[in-house]
Structure formats: structure tokens, C-alpha cells
Scaffold this active site. Structure first.
Site, PDB file in Angstrom:
ATOM      1  N   GLU A 319     -57.482  15.087  10.195  1.00  0.00           N
ATOM      2  CA  GLU A 319     -58.191  15.247   8.921  1.00  0.00           C
ATOM      3  C   GLU A 319     -58.627  16.694   8.657  1.00  0.00           C
ATOM      4  OE1 GLU A 319     -60.045  10.811   8.388  1.00  0.00           O
ATOM      5  OE2 GLU A 319     -61.220  12.200   9.602  1.00  0.00           O
TER       6      GLU A 319
HETATM    7  C1  ACM Z   1     -59.883   9.503  13.042  1.00  0.00           C
HETATM    8  O1  ACM Z   1     -60.282   8.331  12.891  1.00  0.00           O
HETATM    9  N1  ACM Z   1     -59.976  10.368  12.050  1.00  0.00           N
HETATM   10  C2  ACM Z   1     -59.303   9.946  14.295  1.00  0.00           C
END
Ligand code: ACM
Length: 684
Positions: A319
Site C-alpha cells: 500500500e
Molecule cells: C495489508 O493488509 N495491507 C498487508
């Protein structure tokens, strides 16, 4: 001896066990995880005196301490007076270990063991002390009452794990967890033979590990809530004593607000003023284009390598939208000069440079799905959180992987759903070589919506079911039998200090307020009401509450536990009743009594709500308890067969159920979907 093929399911195993029961006692198979092979012998080993321990081959402090802990638990479970170390017991316990494990537990450690119990004693044999520790955990679970005492049924067990990587990740970044919480969770992990503690130590919301080289990381980035270097060493030693590796995670280049607030020169443009209180994905990111960034990371990881001896370092990597990378003229120029066409390519460049640092430290790199970009060196383990497909893709491309996508505890799925998710089912289309690259699975406990009072109940007992998935053969997948064994394992974990059962009561007491506790029946009523409620999944709660790091986590949603026993009990009773509605009077009576008790709890709960505003937020749920129990009683009446329901009754009830399923007070009823099945079984 009667061999039991556990491959056909543990329920069959229990039936066979009953058939071979001796006069003394019937074997009750409470083992979790189920061993690879179990044969019942005849007779049992009475636990009337403590053990005379022999370690004829390898013996060291770790093994001796593990034996002491197991013996103490068996003594407690069987009411025996504790014998001090070296005291002369008379029940033989021979632990025959060929050699010590490697000083730093490796992925390839031999974890197998054999356990033989006869009426004259116990023998555990293992190549390493790690295998022996697993055997000792099995031994503890074999203790059972005989009617007038305690004994262990004669058994012969040969056991080894299916997967080498059996992990639990705890996010200590978003909410800090005290050391005591970590240690008791390590005890629980060892009890169900998990072997990797993945410690998520840095997040946008906090930097939790002391760096002496870069003291501002915790000085500015932690709100004063962090682990000292000595704490980290303690955790590593505590885990090692229990056969558990500690894999630390330092998130980069995203989820890194806490790094950047402490050392703004690491930022790609935007520099945050404080650690991030909101959850979700941050725009800030570490700058991958500067040599100074890598010099910093090199010094930091070199320091961390002195605390964490494990061969793996997790760099996060998930992310990272990093809008600054597209806006900052210096970064844009760098990307052009290095022929990096987009953010993914820049992150791949970052990963490659960090990988060099990790390789210089003689370690392997691990990252979340997103690190899997073209050109990534093959010596990186990919932890798959976005689904089985990305795990499979990694394996096909030659990467080792660990599956986490189906094991997210904050999704508030049932133990049964988690249990059936296999890291690499036999139906998988992967080749044999590709399958070998799937190292195992890891349960993930993200911490947006929990604190030190609620964490145990989110992790346990559901994680025990997943631990069985990672350890036992694929064919061990009888959900009802798993739930049967989950109850004793849950009590075993409570004996180790876990708070997953007690915390619900504590939370309810705090909500009720002291005036309401003057009468025990009031507390019983609240307990009963809460027993059919569970927290909504992470995303539903987030949508309704916009939870952030400073949200108080002490409401009804926090007190109640995911997948409480009422859900599976109700589901089973309904399944049996609708299979035989006229003559299954036992289930009909039990359900009717249960509905009555639930309904009877509501007036006392409403009364408590008048004095407890936090509890009153769930007053609609109390009203709905009356609606649910009324429809349940009516369904039982119609199913008994003396009269059919009037036309339109079913639709009306199902509409009401739909209303009840709408969000309210961040909790949902455990009676759904079985209540729908009960209604649908009625004849109009
Ligand atoms: C995650 O749940 N962003 C690893």
C-alpha cells in the site's frame, strides 16, 4: 492396538476410540492440532504421582525448562502436588532427543516427534528439542479425567507438521501491546504448535522498537509506547524457549509516517507533523531516490540485526500509492534518468537496494504481495494478503510464499471458515515444485480496532483452528469436530494466562457500571444478551465509526467476542431439528428454553441501559433480541407439527430478519443465518 486413520476425519477417529475403550477409561481425542498418526494402546497411565524425568541423550537448559513447564501444567491439570525440579517422582517420562536445534531456529528444523504412552510411563523421541517440545504440548493435551482421578490413555503418536511456516502476525504499530500480552500469546502459540511470531513493529501510527542509532524514531514517533532493545531481546529469548522464531517487520517505503515525523529528511516531499491518527493508506512515503535513504536504512537494519537473529526480515512494502513520487520534480527526474516508468518500477528499484542491505546482513527479505514486481530477485519471500491467486502467481514465478489472505482475524469470520481455507489444497493447479514453494500460512492480527484488553479474544481461540490447518494433514477438516475440540483448547489457553474468555466478562462489567452489579442476576442477564452478539467485521465498523487511533475501544462491540460458542451451538441444534422436526424433542426443548432465557434477560438489560449510556447505544439490539426469540419460539411451535403457520408468516419473519441484519451498535447477532433456516423450514 488399533490404528486410527485420521485422514478420514476426527469424528470417525473418536468413534473408533470409543469402540476400543478399555474398562478404565474412554479416550477423548481433544488434540489440537491433530497428529499425523495416532494409535490407541490398551490401558492407561494413571496420574497419581508426578514424573521421574529422564533425558538419556541430549539435554540442555531449553529442553529442561520445557519439560518443567509441561510437567507443571500436567500436575495442575490433574490436581497433583507440584514436585520441585529434581524431586523423585515415580511416573516415568523419558525424553530422548538426538541433538540440539540450531542456535537460531531455521525454517528447515526437524520438528517431528514420537510419543508413546503405556501404563508404565511416557516416552517422547525426537531428532531435536524442538520436536520434543511439540511432543510435550501434545502430552499436556492428553490428560483427561477418569471419574475418580486423572490419567493419560495409552497411545502411540507419530507426528510432524505439514507446513514449515506456521505464523501469527501481531500489529503493535497501530496500537501498542505491552510485553505481557506478547509473552502470553507466545505461550498460546506454542500450545498449538505455531512456530513464527511475525512482529509488526512500525506503522503510520507508531514506531515501536528502540533504535539507539536513530533515537528520534521512538522519541518522536511512538507516543512513548515502544519496546526497548532489552524488551526485544526478552521476547526473542522467550519465543526461542518455546520453539518460535521472531520475524520483525519494519514497514517501508509506505506505512512510514512514524519514520518521517522523526526524520523528515527521509520523506519524498510531504513531511507529516505527527504520527498519523487516521487509519487507511497514507500518502507519505520514504524517498527511494536518495543515497542517504539507503545509508539510513543500512544503519538501522544493521542495528536491528543485533536484536533479531532470525534469517528473515520483513520490509512490509504494501500500500504505497506515494503521490509525491509523481509530483516531486527531483524524483521525476530520477525516474527518467534511471528509466523507471512508474511508481511500481521505482518501488522495485527501492526493494532491490534494500535487498542488497539485507543480503549483506546474511538475511532473507520478506514482503507483502506488492513487492512482487518484475525483476524482483527470487530470494524474496512473498506474504500474500490479497488472495490465493497472488500466492499462486508468486509460486509459478519461482518465489516462496506464505498465505495470509484467508487468515485475517479482523474480518470477524468464524473459526470454521478460517479452518477450511487451505494454503495449498490438493485441488490446486500448481505443480509439485510450485507447491513446495508455499511455505505455509500466517494468521494476521491487525490492530486498528483492538487494544491490550481485547486482543486475546480476537486472536483466540480462532487461531487454534488455523494452527491445525497449518500443522495437520489436509484431510483433517471436520468443522464440527474442530469446534468440539476448540472448547478444551480454549480452556487450556486460559490456563496459560490468556484473557480471551475473561475479557468479555470484564468488558461487560465495565459497561454495566457498579450500581448494576449489585445484583448477580443483572450481570447474568447482560452476559446472556451479549452471548448472541459479536463484533461486525473491520470494514463495517470502520464505515460506521471512522475508527482512528484515538477512538475509545471500550464499548459493547469491544467486549463481545467473534464467533462465540452460541453461534455454532445454535447452528447445530437447528440443523438437527429441521432434519427431524416432529420427533427431535430434545433440540426443540433446548432451543425453547434458550429462547426463553434470552428473552427474559432483556428487561434487566434495558434497566441497566438507563444507568449506562455506553450500553444504551445497543438498546435497539436488546429490542431485537425479543423479536428474534419470539420468531424462534413461533417457528418451534409450527415445526412441532400441530398447526401450520398462516400464509405470509415466513415472508414477514424473513423481512424482520433482514431489518435485524442492518447495522446497529457495531454488533451483529450470531443467530443469523441459522434463524433463517429455522424459519424457512416452517410450513405455511
Ligand atoms: C495489508 O493488509 N495491507 C498487508
Amino acid at each position: 492396538m488399533k490404528a486410527i486413520n485420521l485422514g478420514v476425519g476426527a469424528v470417525v477417529a473418536v468413534a473408533l476410540c470409543s469402540a476400543t475403550a478399555t474398562a478404565q477409561m474412554q479416550f477423548q481425542n481433544h488434540l489440537m492440532p491433530q497428529p499425523a498418526q495416532l494409535s490407541l494402546g490398551s490401558g492407561d497411565l494413571p496420574l497419581s504421582a508426578t514424573f521421574a524425568v529422564e533425558t538419556p541423550a541430549m539435554s540442555d537448559g531449553r529442553l529442561t525448562n520445557a519439560i518443567d513447564r509441561a510437567v507443571r501444567r500436567i500436575e495442575s491439570a490433574s490436581g497433583l502436588r507440584h514436585a520441585g525440579r529434581g524431586a523423585a517422582g515415580t511416573t516415568h517420562l523419558v525424553v530422548n532427543v538426538t541433538h540440539a536445534s540450531s542456535p537460531v531456529q531455521s525454517l528447515d528444523e526437524d520438528e517431528s516427534y514420537s510419543l508413546s504412552v503405556t501404563p508404565s510411563g511416557v516416552k517422547i523421541e525426537a531428532a531435536t528439542d524442538l520436536g520434543a517440545m511439540h511432543g510435550l504440548e501434545t502430552l499436556v493435551q492428553l490428560v483427561q479425567p477418569t471419574g475418580n482421578g486423572y490419567a493419560i490413555h495409552a497411545v502411540e503418536i507419530h507426528d510432524a507438521p505439514r507446513f514449515r511456516w506456521r505464523g501469527l502476525m501481531i500489529d503493535c504499530g497501530r496500537h501498542f501491546e505491552p510485553l505481557t500480552v506478547i509473552k502470553r500469546n507466545l505461550d498460546a502459540m506454542a500450545a498449538v504448535k505455531l512456530n513464527v511470531f511475525h512482529w509488526h513493529l512500525t506503522e503510520d501510527q507508531g514506531f515501536r522498537i528502540e533504535s539507539r542509532v536513530f533515537p528520534k524514531l521512538t522519541g518522536i514517533g511512538s507516543d512513548g509506547l515502544f519496546y526497548t532493545q532489552q524488551d526485544a531481546k526478552d521476547v526473542v529469548a522467550y519465543a526461542r524457549a518455546r520453539g518460535i522464531r521472531v520475524v520483525p517487520e519494519f514497514e517501508m517505503p509506505g506505512h512510514s509516517t512514524a519514520w518521517l515525523v522523526a526524520y523528515p529528511s527521509l520523506a519524498s516531499g510531504t513531511t507529516p507533523d505527527e504520527v498519523r491518527r487516521e487509519f487507511g493508506i497514507s500518502d507519505t512515503a520514504i524517498d527511494p531516490t536518495r543515497d542517504a535513504t539507503y545509508a539510513f536504512i543500512d544503519r538501522f537494519l544493521t542495528e536491528m540485526a543485533t536484536l533479531f537473529p532470525d534469517a528473515y526480515v520483513h520490509i512490509g512494502g504494501d500500500e504505497t500509492p506515494a503521490p509525491d513520487w509523481k509530483k516531486n520534480p527531483r524524483i521525476i527526474a530520477f525516474m527518467r534518468a534511471h528509466n523507471l516508468k512508474d511508481n511500481d518500477a521505482l518501488q522495485a528499484y527501492f526493494n532491490t537496494r534494500v535487498l542488497k542491505i539485507i543480503a549483506r546482513l546474511h538475511k532473507h527479505m520478506m514482503g507483502w504481495d506488492e513487492v512482487l514486481t518484475p525483476g524482483l530477485p527470487k530470494d524474496v519471500v512473498v506474504q500474500s494478503w490479497r488472495g490465493e491467486a497472488s500466492l499462486a502467481k508468486g509460486a509459478q514465478l519461482g518465489y516462496e510464499g506464505v498465505l495470509s489472505a484467508p487468515y485475517y482475524l479482523d474480518a470477524m469470520k468464524t473459526a470454521g471458515v478460517h479452518y477450511l481455507a487451505d494454503p495449498v489444497p490438493s485441488s490446486s493447479s500448481l505443480t509439485l515444485d510450485e507447491r513446495k514453494r508455499i511455505l505455509g500460512g500466517e494468521v494476521c492480527m491487525w490492530a486498528e480496532q483492538l487494544n491490550e484488553r481485547t486482543i486475546d479474544s480476537r486472536i483466540w481461540p480462532r487461531t487454534a483452528a488455523m494452527a491445525e490447518r497449518f500443522w495437520s494433514t489436509e484431510s483433517v477438516r471436520d468443522v464440527d469436530d474442530m469446534y468440539r475440540r476448540l472448547i478444551p483448547v480454549s480452556v487450556e489457553l486460559e490456563g496459560l494466562g490468556l484473557m480471551h474468555l475473561a475479557s468479555e466478562d470484564a468488558g461487560l462489567r465495565a459497561l454495566a457500571g457498579t450500581p448494576n452489579l449489585a445484583s448477580t442476576p443483572n450481570m447474568d442477564a447482560l452476559r446472556r444478551f451479549a452471548s448472541v452478539l459479536e463484533p461486525v467485521p473491520f470494514s463495517d465498523r470502520y464505515d460506521e465509526q471512522h475508527t482512528d487511533q484515538l477512538t475509545a475501544l471500550d464499548n459493547l462491540v469491544d467486549a463481545v467476542v467473534p464467533d462465540p460458542p452460541s453461534r455454532h451451538w445454535f447452528e447445530l441444534a437447528v440443523k438437527r431439528l429441521i432434519a427431524d422436526p416432529k420427533s427431535d424433542t430434545a433440540d426443540r426443548d433446548a432451543l425453547a428454553a434458550w429462547f426463553s432465557q434470552l428473552a427474559a434477560s432483556v428487561p434487566a438489560v434495558h434497566q441497566q441501559m438507563t444507568a449506562s449510556p455506553r450500553l444504551a447505544a445497543a438498546s435497539q439490539r436488546a429490542d431485537q433480541t425479543l423479536q428474534l426469540t419470539a420468531m424462534g419460539q413461533q417457528a418451534l411451535h409450527y415445526l412441532a407439527g400441530t398447526e401450520n403457520a398462516p400464509a405470509g408468516w415466513k415472508k414477514q419473519q424473513l423481512d424482520t430478519l433482514d431489518e435485524i441484519n442492518k447495522p446497529s451498535a457495531l454488533v451483529r447477532f450470531t443467530l443469523w443465518p441459522a434463524m433463517g433456516d429455522l424459519i424457512k423450514a416452517v410450513r405455511e
